[in-house]
Design a protein around this motif. Structure first.
Motif, PDB file in Angstrom:
ATOM      1  N   TYR A 182      -0.537  -6.960  -4.915  1.00  0.00           N
ATOM      2  CA  TYR A 182      -0.183  -8.289  -5.413  1.00  0.00           C
ATOM      3  C   TYR A 182      -0.635  -9.303  -4.375  1.00  0.00           C
ATOM      4  O   TYR A 182      -0.415  -9.120  -3.177  1.00  0.00           O
ATOM      5  CB  TYR A 182       1.330  -8.402  -5.604  1.00  0.00           C
ATOM      6  N   LEU A 183      -1.265 -10.387  -4.853  1.00  0.00           N
ATOM      7  CA  LEU A 183      -1.782 -11.420  -3.960  1.00  0.00           C
ATOM      8  C   LEU A 183      -1.332 -12.790  -4.450  1.00  0.00           C
ATOM      9  O   LEU A 183      -1.177 -13.003  -5.658  1.00  0.00           O
ATOM     10  CB  LEU A 183      -3.309 -11.386  -3.920  1.00  0.00           C
ATOM     11  N   ARG A 184      -1.159 -13.708  -3.497  1.00  0.00           N
ATOM     12  CA  ARG A 184      -0.687 -15.056  -3.836  1.00  0.00           C
ATOM     13  C   ARG A 184      -1.554 -16.093  -3.128  1.00  0.00           C
ATOM     14  O   ARG A 184      -1.979 -15.894  -1.998  1.00  0.00           O
ATOM     15  CB  ARG A 184       0.756 -15.223  -3.395  1.00  0.00           C
ATOM     16  N   GLY A 193     -22.840 -13.289  -9.589  1.00  0.00           N
ATOM     17  CA  GLY A 193     -21.987 -14.319  -8.988  1.00  0.00           C
ATOM     18  C   GLY A 193     -21.040 -14.971  -9.971  1.00  0.00           C
ATOM     19  O   GLY A 193     -20.343 -15.925  -9.615  1.00  0.00           O
ATOM     20  N   LEU A 194     -21.002 -14.478 -11.194  1.00  0.00           N
ATOM     21  CA  LEU A 194     -20.145 -15.091 -12.209  1.00  0.00           C
ATOM     22  C   LEU A 194     -18.668 -14.849 -11.937  1.00  0.00           C
ATOM     23  O   LEU A 194     -17.825 -15.677 -12.292  1.00  0.00           O
ATOM     24  CB  LEU A 194     -20.523 -14.582 -13.601  1.00  0.00           C
ATOM     25  N   GLY A 195     -18.330 -13.738 -11.314  1.00  0.00           N
ATOM     26  CA  GLY A 195     -16.930 -13.458 -10.994  1.00  0.00           C
ATOM     27  C   GLY A 195     -16.368 -14.470 -10.011  1.00  0.00           C
ATOM     28  O   GLY A 195     -15.227 -14.922 -10.152  1.00  0.00           O
ATOM     29  N   ARG A 196     -17.166 -14.856  -9.014  1.00  0.00           N
ATOM     30  CA  ARG A 196     -16.731 -15.876  -8.056  1.00  0.00           C
ATOM     31  C   ARG A 196     -16.487 -17.202  -8.774  1.00  0.00           C
ATOM     32  O   ARG A 196     -15.477 -17.865  -8.560  1.00  0.00           O
ATOM     33  CB  ARG A 196     -17.769 -16.058  -6.954  1.00  0.00           C
ATOM     34  N   ALA A 197     -17.440 -17.591  -9.606  1.00  0.00           N
ATOM     35  CA  ALA A 197     -17.311 -18.860 -10.333  1.00  0.00           C
ATOM     36  C   ALA A 197     -16.129 -18.824 -11.308  1.00  0.00           C
ATOM     37  O   ALA A 197     -15.405 -19.805 -11.444  1.00  0.00           O
ATOM     38  CB  ALA A 197     -18.607 -19.169 -11.079  1.00  0.00           C
ATOM     39  N   MET A 198     -15.925 -17.689 -11.949  1.00  0.00           N
ATOM     40  CA  MET A 198     -14.823 -17.588 -12.914  1.00  0.00           C
ATOM     41  C   MET A 198     -13.479 -17.644 -12.198  1.00  0.00           C
ATOM     42  O   MET A 198     -12.543 -18.279 -12.676  1.00  0.00           O
ATOM     43  CB  MET A 198     -14.948 -16.328 -13.770  1.00  0.00           C
ATOM     44  N   LEU A 199     -13.379 -17.011 -11.032  1.00  0.00           N
ATOM     45  CA  LEU A 199     -12.123 -17.061 -10.289  1.00  0.00           C
ATOM     46  C   LEU A 199     -11.851 -18.488  -9.810  1.00  0.00           C
ATOM     47  O   LEU A 199     -10.718 -18.968  -9.898  1.00  0.00           O
ATOM     48  CB  LEU A 199     -12.141 -16.093  -9.113  1.00  0.00           C
ATOM     49  N   ALA A 200     -12.870 -19.174  -9.331  1.00  0.00           N
ATOM     50  CA  ALA A 200     -12.689 -20.570  -8.921  1.00  0.00           C
ATOM     51  C   ALA A 200     -12.214 -21.411 -10.100  1.00  0.00           C
ATOM     52  O   ALA A 200     -11.333 -22.267  -9.951  1.00  0.00           O
ATOM     53  CB  ALA A 200     -13.996 -21.124  -8.343  1.00  0.00           C
ATOM     54  N   ARG A 201     -12.752 -21.161 -11.287  1.00  0.00           N
ATOM     55  CA  ARG A 201     -12.323 -21.909 -12.480  1.00  0.00           C
ATOM     56  C   ARG A 201     -10.882 -21.570 -12.833  1.00  0.00           C
ATOM     57  O   ARG A 201     -10.087 -22.456 -13.185  1.00  0.00           O
ATOM     58  CB  ARG A 201     -13.261 -21.601 -13.649  1.00  0.00           C
ATOM     59  N   ASP A 224      -9.759  -1.143 -10.297  1.00  0.00           N
ATOM     60  CA  ASP A 224     -10.615  -2.301 -10.563  1.00  0.00           C
ATOM     61  C   ASP A 224     -11.955  -2.147  -9.863  1.00  0.00           C
ATOM     62  O   ASP A 224     -12.139  -1.274  -9.013  1.00  0.00           O
ATOM     63  CB  ASP A 224      -9.930  -3.590 -10.105  1.00  0.00           C
ATOM     64  N   GLY A 225     -12.879  -3.027 -10.200  1.00  0.00           N
ATOM     65  CA  GLY A 225     -14.204  -2.983  -9.596  1.00  0.00           C
ATOM     66  C   GLY A 225     -14.144  -3.202  -8.090  1.00  0.00           C
ATOM     67  O   GLY A 225     -13.209  -3.835  -7.576  1.00  0.00           O
ATOM     68  N   PRO A 226     -15.134  -2.721  -7.359  1.00  0.00           N
ATOM     69  CA  PRO A 226     -15.118  -2.806  -5.900  1.00  0.00           C
ATOM     70  C   PRO A 226     -15.164  -4.237  -5.367  1.00  0.00           C
ATOM     71  O   PRO A 226     -14.777  -4.477  -4.229  1.00  0.00           O
ATOM     72  CB  PRO A 226     -16.355  -2.008  -5.478  1.00  0.00           C
ATOM     73  N   GLN A 227     -15.612  -5.203  -6.168  1.00  0.00           N
ATOM     74  CA  GLN A 227     -15.685  -6.590  -5.698  1.00  0.00           C
ATOM     75  C   GLN A 227     -14.422  -7.383  -5.987  1.00  0.00           C
ATOM     76  O   GLN A 227     -14.285  -8.521  -5.525  1.00  0.00           O
ATOM     77  CB  GLN A 227     -16.897  -7.294  -6.331  1.00  0.00           C
ATOM     78  N   ALA A 228     -13.470  -6.810  -6.732  1.00  0.00           N
ATOM     79  CA  ALA A 228     -12.275  -7.562  -7.122  1.00  0.00           C
ATOM     80  C   ALA A 228     -11.481  -8.029  -5.910  1.00  0.00           C
ATOM     81  O   ALA A 228     -11.289  -9.240  -5.711  1.00  0.00           O
ATOM     82  CB  ALA A 228     -11.405  -6.733  -8.066  1.00  0.00           C
ATOM     83  N   LEU A 229     -11.001  -7.118  -5.111  1.00  0.00           N
ATOM     84  CA  LEU A 229     -10.168  -7.491  -3.967  1.00  0.00           C
ATOM     85  C   LEU A 229     -10.918  -8.396  -2.984  1.00  0.00           C
ATOM     86  O   LEU A 229     -10.374  -9.441  -2.573  1.00  0.00           O
ATOM     87  CB  LEU A 229      -9.602  -6.248  -3.274  1.00  0.00           C
ATOM     88  N   PRO A 230     -12.164  -8.091  -2.589  1.00  0.00           N
ATOM     89  CA  PRO A 230     -12.878  -9.011  -1.694  1.00  0.00           C
ATOM     90  C   PRO A 230     -13.036 -10.416  -2.286  1.00  0.00           C
ATOM     91  O   PRO A 230     -12.955 -11.409  -1.554  1.00  0.00           O
ATOM     92  CB  PRO A 230     -14.244  -8.342  -1.496  1.00  0.00           C
ATOM     93  N   ASN A 231     -13.233 -10.523  -3.593  1.00  0.00           N
ATOM     94  CA  ASN A 231     -13.345 -11.829  -4.247  1.00  0.00           C
ATOM     95  C   ASN A 231     -12.037 -12.600  -4.103  1.00  0.00           C
ATOM     96  O   ASN A 231     -12.037 -13.785  -3.750  1.00  0.00           O
ATOM     97  CB  ASN A 231     -13.715 -11.647  -5.720  1.00  0.00           C
ATOM     98  N   TYR A 232     -10.909 -11.950  -4.369  1.00  0.00           N
ATOM     99  CA  TYR A 232      -9.611 -12.625  -4.257  1.00  0.00           C
ATOM    100  C   TYR A 232      -9.337 -13.064  -2.819  1.00  0.00           C
ATOM    101  O   TYR A 232      -8.895 -14.185  -2.583  1.00  0.00           O
ATOM    102  CB  TYR A 232      -8.485 -11.714  -4.766  1.00  0.00           C
ATOM    103  N   LEU A 233      -9.608 -12.186  -1.873  1.00  0.00           N
ATOM    104  CA  LEU A 233      -9.384 -12.520  -0.469  1.00  0.00           C
ATOM    105  C   LEU A 233     -10.282 -13.676  -0.029  1.00  0.00           C
ATOM    106  O   LEU A 233      -9.849 -14.570   0.710  1.00  0.00           O
ATOM    107  CB  LEU A 233      -9.613 -11.292   0.415  1.00  0.00           C
ATOM    108  N   ALA A 234     -11.529 -13.693  -0.475  1.00  0.00           N
ATOM    109  CA  ALA A 234     -12.472 -14.753  -0.106  1.00  0.00           C
ATOM    110  C   ALA A 234     -12.057 -16.109  -0.659  1.00  0.00           C
ATOM    111  O   ALA A 234     -12.425 -17.144  -0.103  1.00  0.00           O
ATOM    112  CB  ALA A 234     -13.878 -14.404  -0.596  1.00  0.00           C
ATOM    113  N   ARG A 235     -11.295 -16.148  -1.729  1.00  0.00           N
ATOM    114  CA  ARG A 235     -10.814 -17.401  -2.308  1.00  0.00           C
ATOM    115  C   ARG A 235      -9.490 -17.847  -1.687  1.00  0.00           C
ATOM    116  O   ARG A 235      -8.923 -18.845  -2.091  1.00  0.00           O
ATOM    117  CB  ARG A 235     -10.600 -17.301  -3.812  1.00  0.00           C
ATOM    118  N   GLY A 236      -8.969 -17.075  -0.730  1.00  0.00           N
ATOM    119  CA  GLY A 236      -7.768 -17.491  -0.024  1.00  0.00           C
ATOM    120  C   GLY A 236      -6.487 -16.796  -0.435  1.00  0.00           C
ATOM    121  O   GLY A 236      -5.419 -17.111   0.080  1.00  0.00           O
ATOM    122  N   PHE A 237      -6.564 -15.865  -1.377  1.00  0.00           N
ATOM    123  CA  PHE A 237      -5.363 -15.113  -1.762  1.00  0.00           C
ATOM    124  C   PHE A 237      -4.951 -14.197  -0.612  1.00  0.00           C
ATOM    125  O   PHE A 237      -5.806 -13.640   0.083  1.00  0.00           O
ATOM    126  CB  PHE A 237      -5.642 -14.259  -3.006  1.00  0.00           C
TER     127      PHE A 237
END
Length: 173
Positions: free
Chosen positions: A10-12, A116-124, A145-158
């Protein structure tokens, strides 16, 4: 069906947490469209197309009436990523009583991975949650989940705030 051990994280993202963003510009022809309330048939198609690879099972057993009631709630909103090839993914936001907004479901169909659509979608999804007045934003991901899920969330500040282990039955490959 075999059973596997899964770790859920779980991430916040708190209001006072600065957001580290990458470019969220979309390729030509790619757009997000809100589908709230989302038609049941569209939801089933998106849920299956995105979730099959990750063993999403929770909502497969819901009746059309249960899904329609859920999707029609005022605290549930859904956006679809669309391009010239059709629907490419979605995210579902759910507002809770404490004003936190959960990114309840989030994912792309396989043909949209690696662009790169996952990054853009998470930002949206984050932007839409803040616009909705979120006190905080949270989500969960797991080792299925996919291998990029957790790194994507962490990179956005979660930031992780809880982990749990559970057993999950998965379909044979």
């Amino acid at each position: 069906m075999p059973t596997v051990s899964v770790e859920r994280t779980y991430l916040r993202l708190a209001v006072d947490r600065p957001l580290s963003r990458v470019s969220t510009s979309l390729p030509t022809g790619v757009r997000f469209e809100e589908a709230s309330p989302c038609p049941v048939a569209l939801y089933r198609r998106l849920y299956a197309a995105v979730g099959e690879a990750y063993h999403w099972l929770d909502r497969l057993s819901w009746s059309d009436g249960e899904l329609a009631a859920h999707l029609g709630r005022q605290n549930v909103r859904l956006w679809v990523l669309r391009d010239d090839a059709g629907d490419g993914g979605f995210f579902e936001l759910m507002r809770h009583d404490d004003e936190a907004v959960e990114i309840a479901y989030f994912g792309l169909v396989a043909s949209r991975h690696g662009r790169g659509l996952g990054r853009a979608m998470l930002a949206r999804a984050i932007d839409e949650a803040w616009k909705w007045g979120a006190a905080s934003i949270w989500l969960h991901t797991c080792t299925l989940d996919g291998p990029q899920a957790l790194p994507n969330y962490l990179a956005r500040g979660f930031l992780p705030f809880r982990r749990e282990q559970y057993e999950q039955m998965i379909a044979d490959p």
